[in-house]
Motif scaffolding. Sequence first.
Motif, PDB file in Angstrom:
ATOM      1  N   VAL A   1       0.955  -1.317   0.134  1.00 27.92           N
ATOM      2  CA  VAL A   1       0.130   0.186  -0.130  1.00 27.92           C
ATOM      3  C   VAL A   1       0.966   1.276   0.091  1.00 27.92           C
ATOM      4  N   GLU A   2       2.023   1.417   0.771  1.00 27.30           N
ATOM      5  CA  GLU A   2       2.847   2.561   0.920  1.00 27.30           C
ATOM      6  C   GLU A   2       3.880   2.458  -0.398  1.00 27.30           C
ATOM      7  N   GLY A   3       3.999   1.556  -0.771  1.00 24.11           N
ATOM      8  CA  GLY A   3       4.735   1.650  -1.974  1.00 24.11           C
ATOM      9  C   GLY A   3       6.312   1.683  -1.506  1.00 24.11           C
ATOM     10  N   LEU A   4       7.211   2.418  -2.556  1.00 22.73           N
ATOM     11  CA  LEU A   4       8.671   2.568  -2.464  1.00 22.73           C
ATOM     12  C   LEU A   4       8.608   3.988  -1.481  1.00 22.73           C
ATOM     13  N   THR A   5       9.540   3.709  -0.390  1.00 19.90           N
ATOM     14  CA  THR A   5       9.751   5.021   0.704  1.00 19.90           C
ATOM     15  C   THR A   5      11.272   5.422   0.568  1.00 19.90           C
ATOM     16  N   LEU A   6      11.583   6.272   1.176  1.00 21.48           N
ATOM     17  CA  LEU A   6      12.780   6.956   1.255  1.00 21.48           C
ATOM     18  C   LEU A   6      13.726   5.902   1.773  1.00 21.48           C
TER      19      LEU A   6
ATOM     20  N   ASP B   1      -7.984  -4.391 -10.191  1.00 16.49           N
ATOM     21  CA  ASP B   1      -7.276  -3.325  -9.726  1.00 16.49           C
ATOM     22  C   ASP B   1      -6.135  -3.720  -8.812  1.00 16.49           C
ATOM     23  N   ALA B   2      -6.292  -4.699  -8.341  1.00 14.21           N
ATOM     24  CA  ALA B   2      -5.170  -5.251  -7.568  1.00 14.21           C
ATOM     25  C   ALA B   2      -3.994  -5.601  -8.192  1.00 14.21           C
ATOM     26  N   TYR B   3      -4.354  -6.064  -9.269  1.00 16.60           N
ATOM     27  CA  TYR B   3      -3.338  -6.607 -10.243  1.00 16.60           C
ATOM     28  C   TYR B   3      -2.516  -5.304 -10.695  1.00 16.60           C
ATOM     29  N   TYR B   4      -3.350  -4.163 -10.963  1.00 18.98           N
ATOM     30  CA  TYR B   4      -2.499  -2.899 -11.407  1.00 18.98           C
ATOM     31  C   TYR B   4      -1.798  -2.186 -10.280  1.00 18.98           C
ATOM     32  N   LYS B   5      -2.255  -2.443  -8.936  1.00 13.47           N
ATOM     33  CA  LYS B   5      -1.563  -1.848  -7.955  1.00 13.47           C
ATOM     34  C   LYS B   5      -0.389  -2.425  -7.529  1.00 13.47           C
ATOM     35  N   ILE B   6      -0.229  -3.875  -7.976  1.00 17.40           N
ATOM     36  CA  ILE B   6       0.937  -4.498  -7.672  1.00 17.40           C
ATOM     37  C   ILE B   6       1.900  -4.276  -8.717  1.00 17.40           C
ATOM     38  N   ARG B   7       1.388  -4.190 -10.091  1.00 17.90           N
ATOM     39  CA  ARG B   7       2.244  -3.821 -11.253  1.00 17.90           C
ATOM     40  C   ARG B   7       2.795  -2.391 -11.332  1.00 17.90           C
TER      41      ARG B   7
ATOM     42  N   VAL C   1       3.436  -0.623  -8.360  1.00 13.93           N
ATOM     43  CA  VAL C   1       4.505  -0.758  -7.458  1.00 13.93           C
ATOM     44  C   VAL C   1       5.728  -1.375  -8.042  1.00 13.93           C
ATOM     45  N   LEU C   2       5.857  -2.336  -8.534  1.00 10.94           N
ATOM     46  CA  LEU C   2       6.851  -2.989  -9.388  1.00 10.94           C
ATOM     47  C   LEU C   2       7.645  -2.177 -10.235  1.00 10.94           C
ATOM     48  N   GLU C   3       6.608  -1.601 -10.963  1.00  6.97           N
ATOM     49  CA  GLU C   3       7.570  -0.410 -12.127  1.00  6.97           C
ATOM     50  C   GLU C   3       8.015   0.641 -11.322  1.00  6.97           C
ATOM     51  N   GLU C   4       7.710   1.353 -10.317  1.00  2.00           N
ATOM     52  CA  GLU C   4       8.023   2.304  -9.515  1.00  2.00           C
ATOM     53  C   GLU C   4       9.584   1.650  -8.949  1.00  2.00           C
ATOM     54  N   VAL C   5       9.653   0.383  -8.291  1.00  2.00           N
ATOM     55  CA  VAL C   5      10.824  -0.093  -7.809  1.00  2.00           C
ATOM     56  C   VAL C   5      12.051  -0.139  -8.920  1.00  2.00           C
ATOM     57  N   ASN C   6      11.545  -0.743 -10.156  1.00  2.00           N
ATOM     58  CA  ASN C   6      12.382  -1.327 -11.305  1.00  2.00           C
ATOM     59  C   ASN C   6      12.988   0.092 -11.658  1.00  2.00           C
ATOM     60  N   LEU C   7      12.187   1.409 -11.878  1.00  2.00           N
ATOM     61  CA  LEU C   7      12.710   2.454 -12.586  1.00  2.00           C
ATOM     62  C   LEU C   7      13.823   2.792 -11.523  1.00  2.00           C
ATOM     63  N   PHE C   8      13.573   2.878 -10.034  1.00  3.70           N
ATOM     64  CA  PHE C   8      14.516   3.343  -9.249  1.00  3.70           C
ATOM     65  C   PHE C   8      15.850   2.447  -9.403  1.00  3.70           C
ATOM     66  N   VAL C   9      15.695   1.109  -9.486  1.00  2.00           N
ATOM     67  CA  VAL C   9      17.046  -0.063  -9.545  1.00  2.00           C
ATOM     68  C   VAL C   9      17.618   0.484 -10.974  1.00  2.00           C
ATOM     69  N   LYS C  10      17.156   0.696 -11.728  1.00  2.37           N
ATOM     70  CA  LYS C  10      17.699   0.928 -13.059  1.00  2.37           C
ATOM     71  C   LYS C  10      18.547   2.276 -13.182  1.00  2.37           C
ATOM     72  N   ARG C  11      17.933   3.268 -12.293  1.00  2.00           N
ATOM     73  CA  ARG C  11      18.665   4.665 -12.141  1.00  2.00           C
ATOM     74  C   ARG C  11      19.901   4.409 -11.344  1.00  2.00           C
ATOM     75  N   VAL C  12      19.728   3.743 -10.414  1.00  2.00           N
ATOM     76  CA  VAL C  12      20.851   3.596  -9.367  1.00  2.00           C
ATOM     77  C   VAL C  12      21.920   2.769  -9.897  1.00  2.00           C
ATOM     78  N   GLY C  13      21.228   1.318 -10.260  1.00  2.55           N
ATOM     79  CA  GLY C  13      22.360   0.481 -10.712  1.00  2.55           C
ATOM     80  C   GLY C  13      22.876   0.794 -12.240  1.00  2.55           C
ATOM     81  N   LYS C  14      22.347   1.563 -12.951  1.00  2.00           N
ATOM     82  CA  LYS C  14      23.025   1.999 -14.128  1.00  2.00           C
ATOM     83  C   LYS C  14      22.746   0.914 -15.189  1.00  2.00           C
ATOM     84  N   GLY C  15      21.716   0.057 -14.892  1.00  2.48           N
ATOM     85  CA  GLY C  15      21.283  -1.042 -15.839  1.00  2.48           C
ATOM     86  C   GLY C  15      22.068  -2.368 -15.777  1.00  2.48           C
ATOM     87  N   ARG C  16      23.059  -2.301 -14.683  1.00  2.00           N
ATOM     88  CA  ARG C  16      23.693  -3.679 -14.267  1.00  2.00           C
ATOM     89  C   ARG C  16      23.211  -4.480 -13.437  1.00  2.00           C
ATOM     90  N   PHE C  17      22.086  -4.154 -12.761  1.00  2.00           N
ATOM     91  CA  PHE C  17      21.333  -4.967 -11.863  1.00  2.00           C
ATOM     92  C   PHE C  17      20.168  -5.438 -12.571  1.00  2.00           C
TER      93      PHE C  17
END
Length: 859
Positions: A271-276, A312-318, A320-336
């Motif tokens: 529910v909260e998603g990605l936090t600081l 709607d539950a499926y869209y919520k899960i998707r 959250v995953l897109e938000e986390v993956n976007l951050f991992v790509k930016r931090v890991g520069k595509g290596r993770f």
Amino acid sequence: MDGSNEEMEMYDEFGNYIGPDLESDSSDDEDEDDESSVEENQGIENNKNEEEDSFSGMQMQMQMQVDTNDNNDTSMSTADPSNMIILHEDKVHYPSASTIYGPNVTTAILDEDTMHISEPIMPPEPTPVGFVGSTGTGTGTNTAIFEKENQRVSDEYLAALSSNHATKRGIALVGNLASGKTSFIDILLATTLYDASPSKLLQKYTDTSPLEREKQMSLTSCPITLPLSSSQKQKTYSVTIMDNPGHIQFHDESVATLKISDGAVIVLDIVEGLTLHDEMLIRTCVVEGLPMVLVLNKIDRLIVDLKLPVEDAYYKIRAVLEEVNLFVKRVGKGRFPTFCPTRNVVLSSALHGWIVSLSGMAEMYVDHVQDLEDEDDADDNDGNGDAYMNMNGAGANTGRFGHGALGKNLTIEEFVKRLWGDCYLDPKSKTFRKKSSDCVPGNTSRTFCQFVLEPIYKIYSACLGEAEKDVSKVLRTVGVHLSRDQLRASSSELLKAALQKFFDGSSGFVDLIVKNVPSPTAAAVGKLSRCYTGALNTDVAKAMLKTDPNGPLMIHVTKLYASSQPQASTAGQTFSALGRIYSGSVKAGDKVKVMGEAYSPEDDEDMAFATVESVSIPRGRYGTEVSIAKAGSWVLLEGVDANIVKTATITNAKSSSAVGHGHGNGNGNDIEIFAPLKFTQAGGESVMKLSVEPMNPSELPKMVEGLRRVSKSYPMVKTRVEESGEHVLFGTGELYMDCVMHDLRHIYSDIEIKAADPVVGFRETVVETSSIKCFADTANKRNKITMIAEPLDDGLAEQLEAGKINVEWDNKKVGRFLQSKFDWDLLSARSVWAFGDSPTNGPNILMDDTLPSEVDKKL
């Protein structure tokens, strides 16, 4: 008148009653007068006779006195006891203590002023410290969970699993506050017991200290080793899980455990998603090069609290995953690798005690289809297939997961790939489509909604809104059979019982851990390249890369836990050292060399020898003592904490025999230490300052010793003595300092301590180039220095903090690095003077921005 005079004579002149005159007094006076007159008349004649008879009279008088005394003694000895005179000090108003408690009870009578008013006559029993690290199984509610008859795996078998590299994993469980990490471990812990009822399974088992249970949050990391079974060939693994606090002020605990872990499990509130704090943890995992597994927890909130439909539950899960993956790509520069439910994501509800992965769901469906096919073949051979279906109350397209819905040749791996994303199962052709419009009928749901979410929604709907008979009927259709007591329990207990039987353990989570987290041997190369300060081509480094149990002993200690025996004199005074063995073996009685953070081959001042008192496997609230621990294990060591401040490197006491040839000298000079902890994501240092002093000045030595111990326990706590003589504590925030002061007062010093108002040190940054130049002149006005500030290039500060660039390099090497990585011009790249605030790896650069035509560069 006469009567009144007589009454007045009974009182004195002040009105006090004195009573009438006594008659005996007047008669005595008359007798005395008569006797005196007779004596005068007798004269001198009687003097001679009196002298003659005086001697005989005296003898007779003495004899009479003796007889009188004898008679008095006899009368007193035979007098009535009730008439005896008892002095005040001899009176007994209450029975004595010996009369009440008996002669076998020792009693003490204390005077009124011998104890202080604040000190109790009978002090209470000492409260258990409650930290991990005590050895033995123990007794009581804290350790009743690990009764041997209730364990599925014995301690001996667990120790054998921990000594095998192939069946051993070490992970750190991290996440934001209240994301459900501790409850998630309770789910895993329940799978290792025969009886996981509330009477046998203590909730939030890894919250070990009384302060954690009081504040209802984790405040320190807690390692626990569990024997967990996977679905592949029913193999059992020894998984060491380190539960970490979720509060952002306790980020240092997560850094300490991630340093020695082989992988990280990030628990996210759906529910909260990605936090600081989640972003800080992902950054730390990327810096450490750790593989990550994502747990989307609190799925029940989508159903019960938010009441979202299945789509709607499926869209919520998707989302959250897109938000986390976007951050991992930016931090890991595509290596993770990114997170995907088909590879490294699990769904769970810590409240209702279930964990599920797509591989686990696919295995349940495929196994069920195969079982139905076998039953149908047997029924066809017997000729009573219709009777079988009628007996079970299921039609051709019903049953646990829909009889006949899946094909016969579908494997688990292929089905997992089709359980996520835009994938639809055509019920008519029994083929998978990418669009719902291609299916008949056209409103077919996604496979993730149909095969994963819909069964969960149906169980929740039945348990929360249906009658007992209807609940039992619905649960039987999905293969869940509950007792009458379970069906009549509360909705929360009913959901927990039904979903735990439906998903059947945590094998899906264990499969993802085994698949994504490498073994200690496979992870050694990446770990050593990031945490070992020495060269990797020495004999010691080669033994660590191979995780050789016969090589030189090398242990990396990152965390100290206080002793937890409340009745012992060492409670809160000794520590258990949590470390990872990279090579060699250790057992109780070994003499080892403990090298601190300031040790170097040139300066061995920060080095001491110690004897290992015990070696144990961490089990949460206690440790299972083992005879020997080999390379690749995570262990708790007793007796080596005396000279450890924060982190340490432990090796053999005899370096010459431990190192071998090394560089050919065999003197141990090629042994380096593991790098100290760095908290780059938390600012690098503690910013809150607190001055402390004891209430009683005579207890200053106790407070100083307590400050030394509390600095050992908290990774980011620093202590310092100012020039004014005051003792200062540095921490990360108010909650952090509150816990530090609690431990300092009640565990490590046990004295009253006064604390001043906290002071926060602020740090400024540069957002744009200075518009005004700052300058300073010398006294003779002949020299002038001018300075400006401007922000660094993106990523340069992280490179400096990570030590990727060293100021000791020559100008050409520094210039090439800055030119190739950040597109600096040649003149600026070769004008670097120093880094700050540390001269070697601080996040600032001091450089000479003058031109050769303006100043003489040679000066």
